[in-house]
Enzyme design. Structure first.
Site, short mmCIF file in Angstrom:
data_model
loop_
_atom_site.label_atom_id
_atom_site.label_comp_id
_atom_site.label_asym_id
_atom_site.label_seq_id
_atom_site.Cartn_x
_atom_site.Cartn_y
_atom_site.Cartn_z
N TYR A 323 20.07 78.80 29.55
CA TYR A 323 20.41 78.14 28.29
C TYR A 323 20.82 76.71 28.61
CZ TYR A 323 22.14 77.49 23.56
OH TYR A 323 22.31 77.04 22.28
N TYR A 426 24.03 87.53 20.76
CA TYR A 426 24.85 86.33 20.74
C TYR A 426 26.35 86.65 20.85
CZ TYR A 426 20.78 83.84 18.76
OH TYR A 426 19.55 83.29 18.54
#
Length: 482
Positions: A323, A426
């Protein structure tokens, strides 16, 4: 006799709604583009698995999705010996892709000349529909990664507005020191040469993972390490939660009277070799820093915006990407969110909180997060799925032993089929009304979905514990708005 045999076909085979008839129609449509059945069949099979045998998604727009998947699969195949059938097929498919799917901006798509016994109307219609209102991009990385990552717009979404970066970059105040002086001789392998994984006795860089390397010689995560990371994510209360004396997240909201820390999950780290180590760049303990190597594709969806999939099979433990975004302090993030417009599109932050419990009080410039709203990589397009996603995020130490900063790397939790969407949990708390960016209505369709707003209209799942991913600051983002 042959006539009698055809007449004796079952009504199911004749039925236009049967899978066999639908498959024949799809193959005939591709034949109009001179694509042979042996090329179409395996791709069609994978798409049917991906879409759970929903033929509407494959048949819409004159089999647009199927044609694009066929072209993509042929692009991904490397030619064999020059002049062979495989090479010739690749050449043909590349020409047709240029002709039908990616015409020049100032040119109309050209119809293929009619050949004896083949109707060109259908293929011409398909090619024209393909080029109309499509935003296909050959490589969203603009050459910044070792592999191309394509973007396929299947329904006409607005193109994402961001700048692609392959590595994290500091926004302003974040303290991220990269220096050889900060790495002690005991935190690197100065005397190693070649591949550290080939040593009989693991070097110092394996100390973070209990004296054994986390990777296999094939570049996959070892099952035992991966399974423990999955267990920590799913049932953190069975492992270890820590609470900050002064939580940086709460201090960012109210510096003078912060709320008590909601808790953070203590995670397992991977430590990779780096510049001060004596091994080569081909060392098996340098996986994340080499960047993505699997063939990824960004594609449009109905209801979830953009998404990411792989066009090839991925075994369990495969590294996908990390990420990437701007490195912000929590104060910078909080101020950025307050100043953003009400309907402004953005991603949620990824907090680098895996080791916040190692110190009693963190300075603002040491409590960091990643924001991929304006600057990011392909990971910003990966969608959320509660609990049973096929990816897991793992902290990876590379440049510095200081765990205030580290990399967030995604690995597959199981085998992943070609064209299966890649997802990760998430860690959203759907009940957190105080979060500066409000939670979206979850569209993950998981049986273990934590969004009570959707659960109210669906049967409740029994036997599923509420994990800390729904009640603590896991440090992961809610919804990637691209």
């Amino acid at each position: 006799m042959a006539t009698h045999q055809r007449d004796s076909e079952t009504s199911d085979q004749r039925d236009p709604n049967s899978n066999e008839e639908k498959a024949r129609k799809a193959i005939r449509a591709m034949k109009g583009l001179s694509i042979p059945p042996e090329v179409v069949k395996p791709v069609l099979k994978n798409l049917l698995k991906l879409y759970d045998w929903n033929w509407e998604l494959i048949e819409e727009d004159n089999y647009r999705t199927l044609a694009d998947a066929v072209f993509q699969s042929q692009d991904d195949k490397k030619p064999t010996v020059e002049g062979s059938t495989s090479t010739n097929m690749n050449t043909i498919m590349q020409k047709k892709r240029r002709k039908y799917i990616q015409p020049d901006d100032d040119m109309e798509p050209r119809a293929e000349p009619t050949r004896p016994g083949v109707q060109s109307d259908h293929s011409s219609s398909l090619s024209q529909r393909y080029s109309k209102n499509s935003h296909n991009i050959d490589d969203i990385t603009k050459g910044m990664e070792k592999i191309k990552i394509s973007l396929i717009d299947e329904i006409g979404l607005e193109l994402p507005k961001f700048i692609y970066i392959p590595q994290n970059i500091t926004f302003q105040d974040a303290f991220v020191p990269f220096s050889l002086a900060r790495i002690s001789d005991g935190d690197c392998c100065l005397k190693c040469t070649g591949n550290c994984l080939s040593r009989r006795v693991p070097c110092a860089c394996s100390r973070e993972t209990g004296g054994e390397f986390a990777y296999t010689p094939q570049g996959l995560l070892k099952d035992a390490f991966l399974d423990e990371c999955i267990s920590i994510n799913r049932e953190p209360q069975d492992h270890h939660l820590f609470h900050c004396q002064e939580c940086p997240l709460e201090k960012a909201k109210d510096e003078h009277n912060p709320e008590p820390c909601k808790g953070h999950v203590l995670r397992k780290f991977i430590k990779e070799c780096w510049r001060k180590c004596g091994c080569s760049m081909d060392c098996g303990n340098r996986v994340v820093q080499r960047g993505p190597t699997c063939k990824l594709q960004v594609f449009s969806t109905k209801g979830k915006g953009w998404a990411v999939r792989s066009v090839e099979h991925l075994p369990k433990g495969s590294f996908i990407c990390e990420y990437v975004g701007e490195i912000l302090t929590n104060t910078e993030l909080y101020e950025r969110n307050k100043q953003s417009k009400k309907n402004e599109r953005h991603t949620y932050p990824v907090y680098l909180d895996a080791d916040w419990g190692s110190e009693q009080v963190l300075k603002d410039e040491e409590a960091l997060c990643l924001d991929a709203t304006h600057f990011g990589n392909v990971a910003r397009f990966i969608n959320h799925r509660c609990f049973d996603s096929n990816l897991i995020e793992i902290p990876v130490e590379v440049e510095t032993p200081d765990h205030h900063y580290y990399h967030i790397a995604f690995f597959t939790k199981r085998d992943v089929d070609p064209y299966e969407e890649l997802t990760w949990d998430y860690g959203i708390d759907f009940e957190d009304v105080d979060h500066p960016i409000k939670a979206f209505e979850c569209q993950c369709s998981s049986l273990y979905c934590r969004d009570v707003r959707r659960k109210a209209a669906e049967p409740k799942c029994k036997g599923v514990k509420k994990t800390a991913s729904g009640s603590t600051n896991r440090g992961l983002n809610y919804k990637q708005v691209h």
